[in-house]
Structures are given as structure tokens and as C-alpha cells.
Design a protein around this motif. Sequence first.
Motif, PDB file in Angstrom:
ATOM      1  N   GLY A 134       0.721  -1.265   0.092  1.00 60.09           N
ATOM      2  CA  GLY A 134       0.008   0.119  -0.048  1.00 60.09           C
ATOM      3  C   GLY A 134       0.786   1.233  -0.134  1.00 60.09           C
ATOM      4  N   GLY A 171       4.203   0.367   2.162  1.00 61.42           N
ATOM      5  CA  GLY A 171       5.202  -0.651   1.697  1.00 61.42           C
ATOM      6  C   GLY A 171       5.622  -0.583   0.250  1.00 61.42           C
ATOM      7  N   PRO A 209      -7.541   6.922  -0.724  1.00 58.81           N
ATOM      8  CA  PRO A 209      -7.695   8.647  -1.306  1.00 58.81           C
ATOM      9  C   PRO A 209      -8.296   8.734  -2.260  1.00 58.81           C
ATOM     10  CG  PRO A 209      -5.389   8.275  -0.203  1.00 58.81           C
ATOM     11  CD  PRO A 209      -5.974   7.112  -0.535  1.00 58.81           C
ATOM     12  N   TYR A 267       1.214  -2.670 -10.375  1.00 55.96           N
ATOM     13  CA  TYR A 267       2.239  -2.774  -9.619  1.00 55.96           C
ATOM     14  C   TYR A 267       3.370  -3.057 -10.681  1.00 55.96           C
ATOM     15  CZ  TYR A 267       0.228  -3.234  -5.227  1.00 55.96           C
ATOM     16  OH  TYR A 267      -0.300  -2.839  -3.653  1.00 55.96           O
ATOM     17  N   ALA A 319       1.159 -12.559   4.092  1.00 54.36           N
ATOM     18  CA  ALA A 319       2.107 -13.169   5.119  1.00 54.36           C
ATOM     19  C   ALA A 319       1.247 -13.799   6.378  1.00 54.36           C
ATOM     20  CB  ALA A 319       3.037 -12.029   5.725  1.00 54.36           C
ATOM     21  N   ARG A 360      -8.105   5.403  10.947  1.00 55.35           N
ATOM     22  CA  ARG A 360      -7.271   5.263   9.619  1.00 55.35           C
ATOM     23  C   ARG A 360      -8.125   6.670   9.196  1.00 55.35           C
ATOM     24  NH1 ARG A 360      -6.749   1.112   4.787  1.00 55.35           N
ATOM     25  NH2 ARG A 360      -4.646   1.429   5.660  1.00 55.35           N
ATOM     26  N   ARG A 385     -16.585  11.611   3.273  1.00 54.44           N
ATOM     27  CA  ARG A 385     -17.648  10.614   2.753  1.00 54.44           C
ATOM     28  C   ARG A 385     -19.208  11.072   3.032  1.00 54.44           C
ATOM     29  NH1 ARG A 385     -17.111   4.343   4.088  1.00 54.44           N
ATOM     30  NH2 ARG A 385     -15.712   4.659   2.599  1.00 54.44           N
TER      31      ARG A 385
HETATM   32  P1  FAD Z   1      -2.401   0.728   3.140  1.00 59.52           P
HETATM   33  O1  FAD Z   1      -2.150   1.533   2.042  1.00 59.52           O
HETATM   34  O2  FAD Z   1      -3.818  -0.013   3.393  1.00 59.52           O
HETATM   35  O3  FAD Z   1      -1.635  -0.626   2.565  1.00 59.52           O
HETATM   36  C1  FAD Z   1      -1.565  -2.004   3.353  1.00 59.52           C
HETATM   37  C2  FAD Z   1      -1.416  -3.118   2.402  1.00 59.52           C
HETATM   38  O4  FAD Z   1      -0.895  -4.284   3.008  1.00 59.52           O
HETATM   39  C3  FAD Z   1      -2.444  -3.577   1.618  1.00 59.52           C
HETATM   40  O5  FAD Z   1      -2.278  -3.499   0.482  1.00 59.52           O
HETATM   41  C4  FAD Z   1      -2.828  -4.995   1.893  1.00 59.52           C
HETATM   42  O6  FAD Z   1      -3.177  -5.838   1.000  1.00 59.52           O
HETATM   43  C5  FAD Z   1      -1.482  -5.444   2.459  1.00 59.52           C
HETATM   44  N1  FAD Z   1      -1.404  -6.631   3.604  1.00 59.52           N
HETATM   45  C6  FAD Z   1      -2.008  -6.506   4.767  1.00 59.52           C
HETATM   46  N2  FAD Z   1      -1.828  -7.498   5.595  1.00 59.52           N
HETATM   47  C7  FAD Z   1      -0.911  -8.235   4.826  1.00 59.52           C
HETATM   48  C8  FAD Z   1      -0.129  -9.314   4.887  1.00 59.52           C
HETATM   49  N3  FAD Z   1      -0.602 -10.156   5.981  1.00 59.52           N
HETATM   50  N4  FAD Z   1       0.484  -9.871   3.981  1.00 59.52           N
HETATM   51  C9  FAD Z   1       0.732  -9.162   2.715  1.00 59.52           C
HETATM   52  N5  FAD Z   1       0.001  -7.974   2.575  1.00 59.52           N
HETATM   53  C10 FAD Z   1      -0.711  -7.604   3.603  1.00 59.52           C
HETATM   54  N6  FAD Z   1      -4.674   9.366   3.186  1.00 59.52           N
HETATM   55  C11 FAD Z   1      -4.340  10.650   2.672  1.00 59.52           C
HETATM   56  O7  FAD Z   1      -2.962  10.863   2.820  1.00 59.52           O
HETATM   57  N7  FAD Z   1      -5.055  11.335   1.857  1.00 59.52           N
HETATM   58  C12 FAD Z   1      -6.566  10.941   1.492  1.00 59.52           C
HETATM   59  O8  FAD Z   1      -7.071  11.740   0.888  1.00 59.52           O
HETATM   60  C13 FAD Z   1      -7.027   9.959   2.397  1.00 59.52           C
HETATM   61  N8  FAD Z   1      -8.314   9.654   1.883  1.00 59.52           N
HETATM   62  C14 FAD Z   1      -8.845   8.349   2.555  1.00 59.52           C
HETATM   63  C15 FAD Z   1     -10.072   8.115   2.447  1.00 59.52           C
HETATM   64  C16 FAD Z   1     -10.790   7.040   2.722  1.00 59.52           C
HETATM   65  C17 FAD Z   1     -12.093   6.782   2.445  1.00 59.52           C
HETATM   66  C18 FAD Z   1      -9.674   6.081   3.575  1.00 59.52           C
HETATM   67  C19 FAD Z   1     -10.346   4.619   4.063  1.00 59.52           C
HETATM   68  C20 FAD Z   1      -8.559   6.335   3.905  1.00 59.52           C
HETATM   69  C21 FAD Z   1      -8.124   7.702   3.438  1.00 59.52           C
HETATM   70  N9  FAD Z   1      -6.447   7.970   3.348  1.00 59.52           N
HETATM   71  C22 FAD Z   1      -6.010   9.129   2.818  1.00 59.52           C
HETATM   72  C23 FAD Z   1      -5.815   7.070   4.486  1.00 59.52           C
HETATM   73  C24 FAD Z   1      -4.843   6.353   3.664  1.00 59.52           C
HETATM   74  O9  FAD Z   1      -5.548   5.139   2.949  1.00 59.52           O
HETATM   75  C25 FAD Z   1      -3.960   5.386   4.622  1.00 59.52           C
HETATM   76  O10 FAD Z   1      -3.505   6.088   5.568  1.00 59.52           O
HETATM   77  C26 FAD Z   1      -2.895   4.523   4.006  1.00 59.52           C
HETATM   78  O11 FAD Z   1      -3.502   3.619   3.011  1.00 59.52           O
HETATM   79  C27 FAD Z   1      -2.125   3.755   4.926  1.00 59.52           C
HETATM   80  O12 FAD Z   1      -1.026   3.351   4.131  1.00 59.52           O
HETATM   81  P2  FAD Z   1      -0.307   1.791   4.764  1.00 59.52           P
HETATM   82  O13 FAD Z   1       0.660   1.483   3.914  1.00 59.52           O
HETATM   83  O14 FAD Z   1      -0.298   1.977   6.342  1.00 59.52           O
HETATM   84  O15 FAD Z   1      -1.790   1.055   4.509  1.00 59.52           O
END
Ligand code: FAD
Length: 396
Positions: A11, A14, A44, A63, A79, A163, A171
Motif C-alpha cells: 500500500g 510498503g 484516497p 504494480y 504473510a 485511519r 464521505r
Molecule cells: P495500506 O495503504 O492500506 O496498505 C496496506 C497493504 O498491506 C494492503 O495493500 C494490504 O493488502 C497489505 N497487507 C495487509 N496484511 C498483509 C499481509 N499479512 N501480507 C501481505 N500484505 C498484507 N490518506 C491521505 O493521505 N489522503 C487522503 O485523501 C486519504 N483519504 C482516505 C479516504 C478513505 C475513505 C480512507 C479509508 C482512507 C484515506 N486515507 C487518505 C488514508 C490512507 O488510505 C491510509 O492512511 C494509507 O493507505 C496507509 O498506508 P499503509 O501502507 O499503512 O496501509
Amino acid sequence: QSAEIVVIGGGYGGATAAKYLRLFSNNTARVTLIEPNASFISCPLSNLVVGGSKNLAELTISYANLSKRHGIKMIQDSALQIDPETKRIKLVSGEIVSYDKLVISPGVSLLMDSIEGLSNANRAGVTLQAWKAGPETIALHKQLSSMRDGGIFAISVPEAPYRCPPAPYERACQVASYLKQHKPKSKVLILDANQDITSKGALFRKVWAQNYPGLIEYRPNQNVIAVDAKTKTIKLEIDEDVKADVLNLLPAMSAGDIAVKTGLANSNGRWVNVNFLNFESTAQKDIHVLGDAIQVAYAMPKSGHMANQHAKVAAAAIVAELNNWEVNPAPVLTNACYSFVSPTQAVHVASVHQYNAAEQTFKPVPGAGGLSSEPSLLEGGYGWGWAHNIWADTLA
Ligand code: FAD
């Protein structure tokens, strides 16, 4: 042979980490990215899909560049288990992957048990969250478009931290915009467990009053404790039960499962404490944790922009450590967050967070950043610009 670096989760955190581990090491680091999804789908802007003005395809990115252009080994899997002692990861397929350095950015887990009956209601197709962009985002739009005119679309907001602080209110704007056009006798009901709107509050209130009069009702201090799927009734901790037609109930959240299972969630059992100089978990050496999963400090939001910034600090620190480079890091993180209040107009909040060596934490830089004075089309354009830039930075 160079060290084996494995990244779990493709995401915002990562995928950026994987790419920048390669870039910062002059493409010498061996990097593997484990991610179950075939493509990246952005949270987002996904509220625009809920409201019906955009398609998920517009927020979906391949990707392919990570492997073809950047030489990252991609494994499409999840994982299942991490053994920090032997430094081995077991995947759902049964495959074992070994690492010298591990980066985890698993996002959040939704704590379904925090609302009684929610798992059942989800299974029955009555409730859904759409808090991870994908099929649920489309399903929530379908619930909206098939709702009767005069119906109630309820959104519940869990107690912070969760989050993306402004996303529930964004929304509400997107749903209200749809209702205004298609079902004007309906309304959005926001049941917020917090005392007040946690981000851009004054701006949202102004927009609701001016653009969506009578269409959005906001109730603070409303903790949802249970849901009855049969009668579509929401039970609140203090006030009377509420019936709704669409129930978009967001439960409390924690670091993604894999982080919790590995014993990394040493902040209230929910979030991961990290060393902010390299994002290494304070619970396990050689495991670096990014994004929503970490315990944040001083108004650092759980945002995609922040996850991107964590990733760069961690990637630089890991490459420096593996090469025995002498460095004296003093990281600075930025955050810009656009919220769309109609299909085309947006507002933003921005902040800068600087590492404070004395307190070993990030602190907001006074006077840096800012907040919109009002929504505009210009900011809507900047919002899309932000998205295309961060997607390119992460995946191109
Ligand atoms: P993610 O981006 O969710 O990535 C996590 C990844 O890990 C996923 O692809 C998942 O499949 C993978 N994963 C999980 N567990 C495992 C496992 N066991 N093995 C392998 N892979 C795994 N942020 C902004 O900056 N601007 C915005 O405008 C904004 N708008 C948003 C609107 C909505 C409705 C929502 C819900 C969120 C929004 N966000 C926004 C927040 C943003 O989406 C998150 O903060 C961001 O995605 C966090 O990144 P991350 O890498 O922690 O998690």
C-alpha cells in the motif's frame, strides 16, 4: 551477496519503501514485496466512488513498474506468520521467505467485535465499511443508489485514532451530494464517538450548512455498541436506538493483523511503537513498521501521505545501516490531505513534523502547513494533482 530485504504490504507505505530501498541503494539492495492484491487501489479519493462521481478503475494502478523498472521481486500472497527469531515468514501458500531486514506496512485491522452483531450484519450483507478501497467501495455505492428517497444513510465514526481522520466527514459530503441530486428527501446521519469533528471541523460544518442544508445531521459523543441486522437498528451507548436504511458502521481499528500477531502492537495492544529515526519496532529488532499501523505522536495523522513519508525515512535508514554509512538523521515529514466536499471542490490541511532529538519524537513545526479558507475547484484540481503525484512517487 547483499542483504535480503522483505516488505510486507504494497500500500502507501510498503510500495514506497520497496521502491526507495532500491533507489537509495543504487539498485543494489535485494527487495521482495509481498502483497495479495493484483493491483494497488487507492483509499484516497475512494469516497468519490461511494458518491458515484468516479469509478474505482480511476484509482487503480498496476504494480508492474515495481518489478519491471525497479527490479523488485513481487510475490502475490499474504504473510501468515513471522518468526522474528529465525527471520522467516510463512505465506498463506505455504512458501517460506527469509529476511535480514523486514519492513511491514499492513494498514489497519477493523475490530469487528467492538460492535456487537457487526460481523453477523456484515456476513448478511446489511452493513459494510468500505474502509479499504475495493469491492466494498462499489457495494456501498450500490446500497446508496438503491436506497429509498426519504431514507437514512448512517455513518458511524470510531473513537480516534483511526485511519484517516477527515475521511468519514468527506464521505458524508459525497453521499449528501448524491442525495441532493437524486433523493432529496433523504439524509446522512453521522454518529461520532468523538466529542467533535477531529479534522477540518469548521470547514466541514460550513459546507454542510451552505451546500447540504437539512441533508447532513451530525451527532457527537455517540458510541455505537451494537447493531441488529434484521431490523437495521443501531444501538448507542447513551442515546436511543437509531434505525437506518444504509448502515456504514466503522468499528475501532488497530494495526493490521500480521503486526498484532507478531507481538509488535506494544501500544495498548493496538498500535506499534517505533523508533522514529528508522521506524524499527521497539518490540523486535530488524522489523520496521510504517503507515497506519504505528502509534503516532503529536498530531501525526494516519494518512497515505504520512505512510509515504515514513517509508522514505525507513528506507534511507535501512540502506545506511546495511552499508555502514555514518549518518546523523534529522528527519522531517510533511502531510497534505485533500477532502472533496462535492464531486469537484476540495479543502486541504497541511502540516510539517520535525524529529525532536531530545524527546525522540516528531513534533509539528509551528507556523508551517495550513488550512483552506473555503472549498474551491482550484483545490479540487490540486487534490487530483496530489493523487497523481503520490501514485507516481509510489508506483511509477
Ligand atoms: P495500506 O495503504 O492500506 O496498505 C496496506 C497493504 O498491506 C494492503 O495493500 C494490504 O493488502 C497489505 N497487507 C495487509 N496484511 C498483509 C499481509 N499479512 N501480507 C501481505 N500484505 C498484507 N490518506 C491521505 O493521505 N489522503 C487522503 O485523501 C486519504 N483519504 C482516505 C479516504 C478513505 C475513505 C480512507 C479509508 C482512507 C484515506 N486515507 C487518505 C488514508 C490512507 O488510505 C491510509 O492512511 C494509507 O493507505 C496507509 O498506508 P499503509 O501502507 O499503512 O496501509
